[in-house]
Design a protein around this motif. Sequence first.
Motif, short mmCIF file in Angstrom:
data_model
loop_
_atom_site.label_atom_id
_atom_site.label_comp_id
_atom_site.label_asym_id
_atom_site.label_seq_id
_atom_site.Cartn_x
_atom_site.Cartn_y
_atom_site.Cartn_z
N ASP A 271 -34.06 67.53 72.37
CA ASP A 271 -34.29 66.35 73.19
C ASP A 271 -35.53 65.63 72.64
OD1 ASP A 271 -35.19 64.52 75.08
OD2 ASP A 271 -34.39 65.68 76.74
N PRO A 272 -35.33 64.43 72.08
CA PRO A 272 -36.45 63.75 71.43
C PRO A 272 -37.58 63.41 72.39
CG PRO A 272 -34.40 62.47 71.20
CD PRO A 272 -34.06 63.71 71.96
N GLU A 273 -37.27 63.15 73.67
CA GLU A 273 -38.31 62.80 74.63
C GLU A 273 -39.24 63.99 74.85
OE1 GLU A 273 -38.29 59.73 75.80
OE2 GLU A 273 -36.30 59.13 75.12
N VAL A 274 -38.61 65.16 75.06
CA VAL A 274 -39.39 66.37 75.28
C VAL A 274 -40.15 66.74 74.01
CG1 VAL A 274 -39.29 68.82 75.86
CG2 VAL A 274 -37.77 67.20 77.00
N ALA A 275 -39.45 66.63 72.86
CA ALA A 275 -40.05 67.02 71.60
C ALA A 275 -41.32 66.19 71.31
CB ALA A 275 -39.05 66.86 70.46
N ALA A 276 -41.28 64.92 71.69
CA ALA A 276 -42.42 64.06 71.41
C ALA A 276 -43.62 64.43 72.26
CB ALA A 276 -42.03 62.59 71.65
N ARG A 278 -44.25 67.52 73.88
CA ARG A 278 -44.77 68.85 74.09
C ARG A 278 -45.77 69.30 73.04
NH1 ARG A 278 -40.89 73.65 72.76
NH2 ARG A 278 -40.32 73.07 70.64
#
Lengths: 340, 359
Positions: A271-276, A278
């Motif tokens: 998930d790019p949103e989470v990856a960005a 965390r």
Amino acid sequence: MNDAVESNETPLLSVRDLKVHFPFRRGSLFNSQKGVIRAVDGISFDIGRGETLGLVGESGCGKSTTARAIINLVPPTSGDVQIDGVSIAGMSDAAMLPYRRRVQMVFQDPFASLNPRMTVGAIIGEPLVVHSLAKGRDRKLEVLRLMELVGLNPRFLNRYPHEFSGGQRQRIGIARALAVQPDIILCDEPVSALDVSIQAQIINLLMDLQQKLGLSYLFIAHDLAVVRHIATRVGVMYLGRIVELAKSEDLYAGPKHPYTEALLSAVPVPDPEVAAKRQRIVLSGEVPSPDRYYPGCAFADRCPVKIDRCTTDRPELPGKPHAAACWVREEALAETPANA
Amino acid sequence: MTQTASQTDPTESHASDDPILRVDDLHVSFKTDEGMVRAVRGVSFDVRAGETVAIVGESGSGKSVTNLAMMGLVPKPPGNVDSGRALFGGRDLLTMSDRELQDIRGRHIAMIFQDPMTALNPLMTVEQQLTEMTRLHLSVTRHEARRHAIEMLGLVGITAPEKRLRDYPHQFSGGMRQRVMIAMALSCEPELLIADEPTTALDVTIQAQIMELLADLQERKGTAIVLITHDLGVVAGVADRVLVMYAGRIVEKADVRTLFAGPQHPYTIGLLGSLPNVESNRDEPLAAIPGQPPDLSQPILGCSFRDRCDHRFDRCQNEAPLLTPRADLGGEPHLAACHADLSNTDSHTANANHSENGQ
């Protein structure tokens, strides 16, 4: 002892202080050094009926050797393995035979673990021959039943392994393991050689079979998301030892050991949103070598929270439901006085 | 270079700055005992300076062959590049002579592979391999090359690089070998780096270090990266744009956020759904994609995914879907090759488990 199975009945499989050491010699004839690789260095766990214990860790941490030592494919150096309270470590092959029937194994590489010159029917039927469980027509019927059970088309009975895809071959391996009606299957990275979409098919199959047959699994994998999905309890291994053992949801929600923490934070999240957002704990350094002896905690060199005691004094895994072998993070250990 | 209007893809025309690489309708096939395997069946994409384009797909989807073909590394026979163009700096890589290609490979386009041992020569020291590149392409003196090699090894995080120069590849661990290969690939400061499953063989903690390293180098040198991988987690972390390949074709193309937030091709939806997740629920089975990819040695009529697809209808049997624009959420156009319109259906629910796991 870590009896995390919260009941009084004898666990199905019990491993106590298991060690597998490989002696080696290196250097030239006249200037050789002797040493020992501590592949598995004193691990203990129990697996109850119908339970799945996941073992995770990076390559070389000893998770596969643990599985192999349990069924004596690699002879353990010391320690005990019990099935229903009966010790099988050091048993002769003949005495071991009835126990082998109860503990089966599924391997990582579906290409290497099937004999290319045997038909599927012969592969799945072989354990029935070895353990004299069924003959002639009965054997064939049983093989067909097993093929159906694992989702293989019974028409493929006379085909050879090379005619199947990776996922189908893994189904053949599972059918072979199920042929002797085992209580527990040791799964050594059973899905890591498979593509994601096929991997999900096999995971679903394993969980489905567990429901139907009441199987227990020791599930070894390096993929933490897969283990989270399939395991009820999880043990995290580092350099031959279990550094954290807990119920799956507890371990993933609140890892105690700094290594578990780093490992979980490094798992890529789809998930790019989470990856960005965390924060990753990027460890420095490499996995240390198992041919060195660490008097303290083997993770100390890479650990962001280490204290003096960690390099000299080895933390043991305490016997409690959510246990970590860490002087800093495990309350049960942090209170003990420092001594050498 | 003329371009027929029908082949121009809206993603490409959107670019304000010119792409440094433009691949156009690439076809690659292999002659095998089972017949002609059409591994790549019409692939087009572009890469702009400084961006990371991820090519995602399962084994046999053609993602690696696409890139090998561009680099002139498809073994002929049995392989053959049947048609297409790969324009790099205005010149077609596919029609270049070996000599011209050699000037480009390593100097302007570099590759890193999954297994560093296939790329490193076991009989040569790391110094010999690192300086070979720069001596060949940058015509520097041996002394300069050596200094540069030390600098590169330091850059990729190898401690005491001057001491490790004389070591052979087997004296390095897996993660360190991968770093040596990256140092080699980057030593001539290429404009484009093709990374084919660069971290697949590595443990997650080491994988995180390598991906961090690539992102850092990209920022500093402005290198464009084509990342070939099957790992959607890695893609979510580093890619700007994503191409999803299935059975030799691109089936979906979008910027990374759009793709993960609202995948439009049933295969992409299936892939995301079949991922176990650190937050996923044990009681729910994974949404596995039934069946297997098609046999590429047989001609494929219609959509290559139809036998595994829940949304198939008559049209999918005999008409191969083209990449067409989907709901535009701003930014890059979102393209998918599917006859069904899934913009309002279950694509979002299929992906719901993954977008909920914010921490």
